[in-house]
Scaffold this active site. Sequence first.
Site, PDB file in Angstrom:
ATOM      1  N   ASP A  92       2.319 -12.614  26.696  1.00 27.43           N
ATOM      2  CA  ASP A  92       2.578 -13.201  28.007  1.00 27.43           C
ATOM      3  C   ASP A  92       3.476 -14.428  27.825  1.00 27.43           C
ATOM      4  O   ASP A  92       3.814 -14.799  26.703  1.00 27.43           O
ATOM      5  CB  ASP A  92       1.271 -13.545  28.715  1.00 27.43           C
ATOM      6  CG  ASP A  92       0.444 -14.553  27.955  1.00 27.43           C
ATOM      7  OD1 ASP A  92       0.943 -15.100  26.952  1.00 27.43           O
ATOM      8  OD2 ASP A  92      -0.696 -14.802  28.351  1.00 27.43           O
ATOM      9  N   SER A  93       3.844 -15.058  28.899  1.00 31.95           N
ATOM     10  CA  SER A  93       4.833 -16.144  28.824  1.00 31.95           C
ATOM     11  C   SER A  93       4.192 -17.482  28.521  1.00 31.95           C
ATOM     12  O   SER A  93       4.882 -18.451  28.234  1.00 31.95           O
ATOM     13  CB  SER A  93       5.557 -16.255  30.161  1.00 31.95           C
ATOM     14  OG  SER A  93       4.663 -16.754  31.144  1.00 31.95           O
ATOM     15  N   GLY A  94       2.878 -17.558  28.601  1.00 36.53           N
ATOM     16  CA  GLY A  94       2.211 -18.840  28.458  1.00 36.53           C
ATOM     17  C   GLY A  94       2.080 -19.578  29.777  1.00 36.53           C
ATOM     18  O   GLY A  94       1.313 -20.524  29.894  1.00 36.53           O
ATOM     19  N   GLY A  95       2.837 -19.141  30.775  1.00 36.93           N
ATOM     20  CA  GLY A  95       2.834 -19.806  32.072  1.00 36.93           C
ATOM     21  C   GLY A  95       1.437 -19.884  32.674  1.00 36.93           C
ATOM     22  O   GLY A  95       0.979 -20.962  33.068  1.00 36.93           O
ATOM     23  N   PHE A  96       0.743 -18.774  32.691  1.00 35.76           N
ATOM     24  CA  PHE A  96      -0.584 -18.728  33.310  1.00 35.76           C
ATOM     25  C   PHE A  96      -1.543 -19.722  32.631  1.00 35.76           C
ATOM     26  O   PHE A  96      -2.261 -20.450  33.315  1.00 35.76           O
ATOM     27  CB  PHE A  96      -1.147 -17.302  33.238  1.00 35.76           C
ATOM     28  CG  PHE A  96      -2.499 -17.155  33.870  1.00 35.76           C
ATOM     29  CD1 PHE A  96      -2.619 -17.045  35.251  1.00 35.76           C
ATOM     30  CD2 PHE A  96      -3.656 -17.152  33.102  1.00 35.76           C
ATOM     31  CE1 PHE A  96      -3.869 -16.932  35.846  1.00 35.76           C
ATOM     32  CE2 PHE A  96      -4.904 -17.036  33.687  1.00 35.76           C
ATOM     33  CZ  PHE A  96      -5.009 -16.935  35.054  1.00 35.76           C
ATOM     34  N   ASP A 146       7.143 -18.202  33.928  1.00 35.31           N
ATOM     35  CA  ASP A 146       6.997 -18.142  35.383  1.00 35.31           C
ATOM     36  C   ASP A 146       6.097 -19.275  35.850  1.00 35.31           C
ATOM     37  O   ASP A 146       5.391 -19.877  35.049  1.00 35.31           O
ATOM     38  CB  ASP A 146       6.397 -16.793  35.815  1.00 35.31           C
ATOM     39  CG  ASP A 146       5.008 -16.568  35.219  1.00 35.31           C
ATOM     40  OD1 ASP A 146       4.783 -16.993  34.062  1.00 35.31           O
ATOM     41  OD2 ASP A 146       4.144 -15.975  35.892  1.00 35.31           O
ATOM     42  N   GLY A 221       0.700 -13.601  39.143  1.00 37.88           N
ATOM     43  CA  GLY A 221       0.141 -14.410  40.210  1.00 37.88           C
ATOM     44  C   GLY A 221      -0.987 -13.745  40.964  1.00 37.88           C
ATOM     45  O   GLY A 221      -1.360 -14.175  42.052  1.00 37.88           O
ATOM     46  N   ASP A 271      -3.892  -5.274  32.134  1.00 39.57           N
ATOM     47  CA  ASP A 271      -4.730  -5.933  31.138  1.00 39.57           C
ATOM     48  C   ASP A 271      -5.754  -6.760  31.875  1.00 39.57           C
ATOM     49  O   ASP A 271      -5.541  -7.124  33.038  1.00 39.57           O
ATOM     50  CB  ASP A 271      -3.906  -6.873  30.247  1.00 39.57           C
ATOM     51  CG  ASP A 271      -3.622  -8.197  30.954  1.00 39.57           C
ATOM     52  OD1 ASP A 271      -2.696  -8.231  31.777  1.00 39.57           O
ATOM     53  OD2 ASP A 271      -4.357  -9.172  30.722  1.00 39.57           O
ATOM     54  N   CYS A 309     -20.953   8.595  27.398  1.00 38.67           N
ATOM     55  CA  CYS A 309     -19.926   7.909  26.598  1.00 38.67           C
ATOM     56  C   CYS A 309     -19.957   8.407  25.155  1.00 38.67           C
ATOM     57  O   CYS A 309     -21.017   8.674  24.601  1.00 38.67           O
ATOM     58  CB  CYS A 309     -20.166   6.399  26.641  1.00 38.67           C
ATOM     59  SG  CYS A 309     -18.964   5.441  25.694  1.00 38.67           S
ATOM     60  N   CYS A 311     -18.509   6.646  22.571  1.00 37.52           N
ATOM     61  CA  CYS A 311     -18.185   5.565  21.631  1.00 37.52           C
ATOM     62  C   CYS A 311     -19.260   5.456  20.550  1.00 37.52           C
ATOM     63  O   CYS A 311     -20.368   5.967  20.702  1.00 37.52           O
ATOM     64  CB  CYS A 311     -18.021   4.231  22.377  1.00 37.52           C
ATOM     65  SG  CYS A 311     -19.560   3.348  22.704  1.00 37.52           S
ATOM     66  N   CYS A 314     -22.687   4.095  21.763  1.00 45.75           N
ATOM     67  CA  CYS A 314     -23.529   5.018  22.519  1.00 45.75           C
ATOM     68  C   CYS A 314     -24.014   6.193  21.661  1.00 45.75           C
ATOM     69  O   CYS A 314     -25.095   6.725  21.897  1.00 45.75           O
ATOM     70  CB  CYS A 314     -22.770   5.526  23.748  1.00 45.75           C
ATOM     71  SG  CYS A 314     -22.529   4.219  24.969  1.00 45.75           S
ATOM     72  N   HIS A 340     -18.039  -0.714  23.260  1.00 41.16           N
ATOM     73  CA  HIS A 340     -18.376   0.205  24.351  1.00 41.16           C
ATOM     74  C   HIS A 340     -17.541  -0.069  25.605  1.00 41.16           C
ATOM     75  O   HIS A 340     -16.972   0.857  26.193  1.00 41.16           O
ATOM     76  CB  HIS A 340     -19.857   0.135  24.708  1.00 41.16           C
ATOM     77  CG  HIS A 340     -20.140   0.781  26.033  1.00 41.16           C
ATOM     78  ND1 HIS A 340     -20.229   2.150  26.179  1.00 41.16           N
ATOM     79  CD2 HIS A 340     -20.245   0.245  27.273  1.00 41.16           C
ATOM     80  CE1 HIS A 340     -20.388   2.429  27.462  1.00 41.16           C
ATOM     81  NE2 HIS A 340     -20.411   1.301  28.150  1.00 41.16           N
TER      82      HIS A 340
HETATM   83 ZN   LIG Z   1     -20.252   3.781  24.845  1.00 42.89          ZN
END
Ligand SMILES: [Zn+2]
Length: 374
Positions: A92-96, A146, A221, A271, A309, A311, A314, A340
Site C-alpha cells: 500500500d502507499s502508507g497513506g492510510f 493518497d 477511502g 484485502d 472446512c 483446513c 478443522c 482456519h
Molecule cells: Zn477450517
Amino acid sequence: MRFELQAVCPDTGARAGLLHTAHGVVETPVFMPVGTQATVKGVSQRDLERDLGAQIILANTYHLFLRPGHELIRKLGGLHKFMAWPRAILTDSGGFQVFSLSDLRKITDEGVLFRSHLDGDAHLFTPESVVDVQLALGSDIMMALDECLAYPANHDAANQAMLRTIRWAQAAHRHHRHVAETIGSGSALFPIVQGSMFADLRRACVAELLVLDSPGYAIGGLSVGEPRSLSLEMTEVTAPLLPKDRPRYVMGVGMPEELPEYVARGVDIMDCVLPSRNARNGCLFTSTGRVIIKHTRYKDDPAPVDPACTCYTCLTYSRAYLRHLFQAGEILFAMLATLHNLHHYLDRMQQIRQSILLGRFRAYLDGVRSAAVE
Ligand SMILES: [Zn+2]
C-alpha cells in the site's frame, strides 16, 4: 504485469481473470492476506503457500519504512527474499497508516510530514519517495500516495483531499515512468480513487486518474467508519467507470458474506485484516456463521470448528481443544485460528471464482443473500 480476463458474469459484471506478475500468476477475484510487518501474523510462509495456496499478500509500506527500513530490505535482496515469500506482493502507499496511526501530520502539496508512532521521529512522505520506498521493497504492485479521510467528511474537505490525491498520483506516475525508463522497474503502479462518500467526487477522481493509463486501479477511502452499505454503494459508483481490461482493487474491505457483493460490483482484488485479527480474538468464520470459541457450550464439543472446512485446523482439532488453547492464552490458538479463518476466506473466493467461470455466479450470489436473511 498483464491482466487476462477469463469470464464475466452477464448479469452482474463479476469477473474472473488471471493477473500475471513477475512472481507468479494470481487467479482473480482474489483475497489478499494482510502481512503488515512482512509477516501474516500467526502463519508461516510455508503455511501460506502450501496449506492456504495464497498467491499474493499485502505488505504495509508505512510499517516497513519505519522498521526495519526499506534500505535494509533492499540491501538484503528485496522484500520477497527478506521474508522468504516467492509469490506476488502488493504494497500500500502508507497513506492510510499515516492518516490513522501517526501524530502531528502536516499535509502540503509536496507531501505529508508525520511523526512515527514508534519513536516520534519526523518523516516526510512525498508521492516520489513513496514510489522509491516500494521500489526498494521490490513490490509487484505499488500504490500511489493518497489522502485518505476519516468518515464522515464534508464535501469541501473531501474535494480538497481528492484533488490532492490526483496531483500526487500524477507526480507518482511521472516519477515511476522516469525510473522505469532510466533504471527499469518490475513493479506496476496503481493510483487510488478517493472522494469519500460522494458519488460526484468519486466520478471526477476516476476521470482524472484514467488519463494516467495505469495497469490497474485501486478504490480507497472505504472501511473508515462508514456504514457497510455505503462502502458498497461507493464501489458500485466507481468500479464500472474503470477500464474493463485492468484489475480493480478495493482496499481494506470484506466480511466473508460481503466478498461476493464486491465481486458482483466488478472488483478483482480485496484485502482485510478481519480474518486474521478476528482469529486472534477467538472469532472464527464458518460456513454456517460465526463461532465465538470462548463460549461455554464449546467446552466439551468434540466437533471441528467447521465440519465443512478442509483446513488443517478443522481436519485435526476439536472445538473443545481450541477453546482450551484460547482460554489458556496459548500461541498455538492464534496460529490454528488464523489458518482456519484465512482458509475460509480463500476458499470462499475460490468458490466465487469457479461460479463465475462456470456461468453460475448469479445463483451463488442469490444463495449467499438468502442465507444472510435467514
Ligand atoms: Zn477450517
